[in-house]
Design a protein around this motif. Structure first.
Motif, mmCIF file in Angstrom:
data_model
loop_
_atom_site.group_PDB
_atom_site.id
_atom_site.type_symbol
_atom_site.label_atom_id
_atom_site.label_comp_id
_atom_site.label_asym_id
_atom_site.label_seq_id
_atom_site.Cartn_x
_atom_site.Cartn_y
_atom_site.Cartn_z
ATOM 1 N N GLY A 1 0.840 -1.198 0.000
ATOM 2 C CA GLY A 1 0.000 0.000 0.000
ATOM 3 C C GLY A 1 0.868 1.238 0.000
ATOM 4 O O GLY A 1 1.657 1.457 -0.917
ATOM 5 N N ASN A 2 0.749 2.039 1.058
ATOM 6 C CA ASN A 2 1.577 3.239 1.200
ATOM 7 C C ASN A 2 2.685 3.057 2.237
ATOM 8 O O ASN A 2 3.266 4.032 2.701
ATOM 9 N N ASP A 3 2.961 1.816 2.603
ATOM 10 C CA ASP A 3 3.998 1.518 3.593
ATOM 11 C C ASP A 3 5.312 1.201 2.876
ATOM 12 O O ASP A 3 5.477 0.136 2.287
ATOM 13 N N PHE A 4 6.237 2.137 2.940
ATOM 14 C CA PHE A 4 7.535 2.005 2.277
ATOM 15 C C PHE A 4 8.640 1.592 3.257
ATOM 16 O O PHE A 4 9.815 1.632 2.922
ATOM 17 N N SER A 5 8.262 1.209 4.475
ATOM 18 C CA SER A 5 9.264 0.969 5.515
ATOM 19 C C SER A 5 10.252 -0.137 5.145
ATOM 20 O O SER A 5 11.447 -0.013 5.437
ATOM 21 N N ARG A 6 9.793 -1.206 4.508
ATOM 22 C CA ARG A 6 10.716 -2.296 4.146
ATOM 23 C C ARG A 6 11.692 -1.839 3.055
ATOM 24 O O ARG A 6 12.880 -2.153 3.116
ATOM 25 N N LEU A 7 11.204 -1.095 2.079
ATOM 26 C CA LEU A 7 12.102 -0.559 1.045
ATOM 27 C C LEU A 7 13.078 0.416 1.680
ATOM 28 O O LEU A 7 14.285 0.370 1.396
ATOM 29 N N ASN A 8 12.583 1.290 2.546
ATOM 30 C CA ASN A 8 13.464 2.262 3.199
ATOM 31 C C ASN A 8 14.530 1.567 4.039
ATOM 32 O O ASN A 8 15.685 2.001 4.066
ATOM 33 N N LYS A 9 14.175 0.473 4.713
ATOM 34 C CA LYS A 9 15.147 -0.290 5.499
ATOM 35 C C LYS A 9 16.253 -0.842 4.605
ATOM 36 O O LYS A 9 17.435 -0.787 4.939
ATOM 37 N N PHE A 10 15.853 -1.375 3.442
ATOM 38 C CA PHE A 10 16.823 -1.893 2.476
ATOM 39 C C PHE A 10 17.762 -0.778 2.011
ATOM 40 O O PHE A 10 18.975 -0.941 1.972
ATOM 41 N N VAL A 11 17.198 0.370 1.681
ATOM 42 C CA VAL A 11 17.996 1.505 1.203
ATOM 43 C C VAL A 11 18.926 2.001 2.307
ATOM 44 O O VAL A 11 20.104 2.284 2.054
ATOM 45 N N GLN A 12 18.428 2.091 3.521
ATOM 46 C CA GLN A 12 19.250 2.552 4.644
ATOM 47 C C GLN A 12 20.414 1.603 4.898
ATOM 48 O O GLN A 12 21.550 2.035 5.081
ATOM 49 N N LYS A 13 20.124 0.316 4.891
ATOM 50 C CA LYS A 13 21.161 -0.678 5.169
ATOM 51 C C LYS A 13 22.189 -0.739 4.037
ATOM 52 O O LYS A 13 23.392 -0.825 4.288
ATOM 53 N N THR A 14 21.720 -0.684 2.799
ATOM 54 C CA THR A 14 22.596 -0.861 1.643
ATOM 55 C C THR A 14 23.343 0.409 1.256
ATOM 56 O O THR A 14 24.520 0.360 0.909
ATOM 57 N N PHE A 15 22.659 1.555 1.302
ATOM 58 C CA PHE A 15 23.232 2.797 0.781
ATOM 59 C C PHE A 15 23.453 3.875 1.839
ATOM 60 O O PHE A 15 23.941 4.962 1.522
ATOM 61 N N LYS A 16 23.055 3.611 3.061
ATOM 62 C CA LYS A 16 23.288 4.531 4.183
ATOM 63 C C LYS A 16 22.599 5.888 4.006
ATOM 64 O O LYS A 16 23.101 6.916 4.435
ATOM 65 N N VAL A 17 21.455 5.889 3.334
ATOM 66 C CA VAL A 17 20.609 7.080 3.243
ATOM 67 C C VAL A 17 19.184 6.673 3.623
ATOM 68 O O VAL A 17 18.850 5.484 3.626
ATOM 69 N N GLU A 18 18.337 7.652 3.909
ATOM 70 C CA GLU A 18 17.006 7.375 4.444
ATOM 71 C C GLU A 18 16.033 6.797 3.426
ATOM 72 O O GLU A 18 15.264 5.895 3.746
ATOM 73 N N THR A 19 16.004 7.358 2.223
ATOM 74 C CA THR A 19 15.027 6.934 1.214
ATOM 75 C C THR A 19 15.668 6.991 -0.171
ATOM 76 O O THR A 19 16.749 7.569 -0.352
ATOM 77 N N ILE A 20 14.947 6.459 -1.158
ATOM 78 C CA ILE A 20 15.457 6.507 -2.540
ATOM 79 C C ILE A 20 15.552 7.946 -3.041
ATOM 80 O O ILE A 20 16.298 8.213 -3.975
ATOM 81 N N PHE A 21 14.826 8.856 -2.421
ATOM 82 C CA PHE A 21 14.864 10.255 -2.861
ATOM 83 C C PHE A 21 16.164 10.952 -2.490
ATOM 84 O O PHE A 21 16.447 12.037 -2.971
ATOM 85 N N LYS A 22 16.959 10.320 -1.645
ATOM 86 C CA LYS A 22 18.259 10.888 -1.272
ATOM 87 C C LYS A 22 19.410 10.200 -1.999
ATOM 88 O O LYS A 22 20.565 10.540 -1.783
ATOM 89 N N LEU A 23 19.093 9.236 -2.856
ATOM 90 C CA LEU A 23 20.136 8.529 -3.603
ATOM 91 C C LEU A 23 20.549 9.314 -4.838
ATOM 92 O O LEU A 23 19.694 9.766 -5.597
ATOM 93 N N PRO A 24 21.853 9.460 -5.086
ATOM 94 C CA PRO A 24 22.301 10.055 -6.345
ATOM 95 C C PRO A 24 22.059 9.065 -7.496
ATOM 96 O O PRO A 24 21.779 7.881 -7.270
ATOM 97 N N ALA A 25 22.202 9.543 -8.710
ATOM 98 C CA ALA A 25 21.886 8.745 -9.900
ATOM 99 C C ALA A 25 22.617 7.407 -9.920
ATOM 100 O O ALA A 25 22.002 6.370 -10.200
ATOM 101 N N ASP A 26 23.903 7.395 -9.639
ATOM 102 C CA ASP A 26 24.654 6.138 -9.683
ATOM 103 C C ASP A 26 24.116 5.139 -8.667
ATOM 104 O O ASP A 26 24.022 3.946 -8.953
ATOM 105 N N ASP A 27 23.768 5.605 -7.479
ATOM 106 C CA ASP A 27 23.225 4.707 -6.471
ATOM 107 C C ASP A 27 21.809 4.252 -6.823
ATOM 108 O O ASP A 27 21.402 3.147 -6.457
#
Length: 129
Positions: free
Chosen positions: A85-111
């Motif tokens: 639904g509107n729960d992005f917590s699992r995706l955000n956890k993956f992004v935080q663990k893998t890329f050390k940023v909070e959400t995909i909106f903070k990832l640069p293009a290469d990441d």
């Protein structure tokens, strides 16, 4: 007719954007030719307003590219059940663990590209099980 040449700030911004988009010399020359009204292929000869328009297009193109990558990440993540639904917590956890940023909106293009690759690999591995 405007004779003000592009500014040094515009020159820096233009070359950074071209580098970020990974355009080759031929592509750059075609864009400059278009924005100069067919007058030149050399960015140094563009007027301030011509360069401003060209920079705006490059920035818009980068934003569209980033949005497409974020959309692809969301589609893959939804297919994997990382978004409910509107729960992005699992995706955000993956992004935080893998890329050390909070959400995909903070990832640069290469990441963002790396995130797509990582999710696709994860999805393929899960399908093999």
């Amino acid at each position: 007719m405007e004779n003000n040449k592009r500014t040094s700030e515009q020159n820096k911004a233009f070359h950074l954007l071209v580098k970020e988009r990974k355009f080759d010399k031929s592509k750059v020359e075609k864009m400059v030719l278009h924005y100069s009204g067919g007058v030149t292929e050399h960015s140094s000869e563009l007027t301030e307003s011509q360069m401003a328009a060209l920079i705006a297009e490059l920035q818009d193109g980068i934003q569209k590219s980033l949005n497409r990558m974020r959309t692809k990440i969301n589609q893959i993540a939804r297919g994997m059940g990382l978004i409910q639904g509107n729960d992005f917590s699992r995706l955000n956890k993956f992004v935080q663990k893998t890329f050390k940023v909070e959400t995909i909106f903070k990832l640069p293009a290469d990441d963002l590209r790396n995130c797509i690759t990582a999710l696709e690999r994860w999805k393929q591995q899960a399908a093999k099980r």
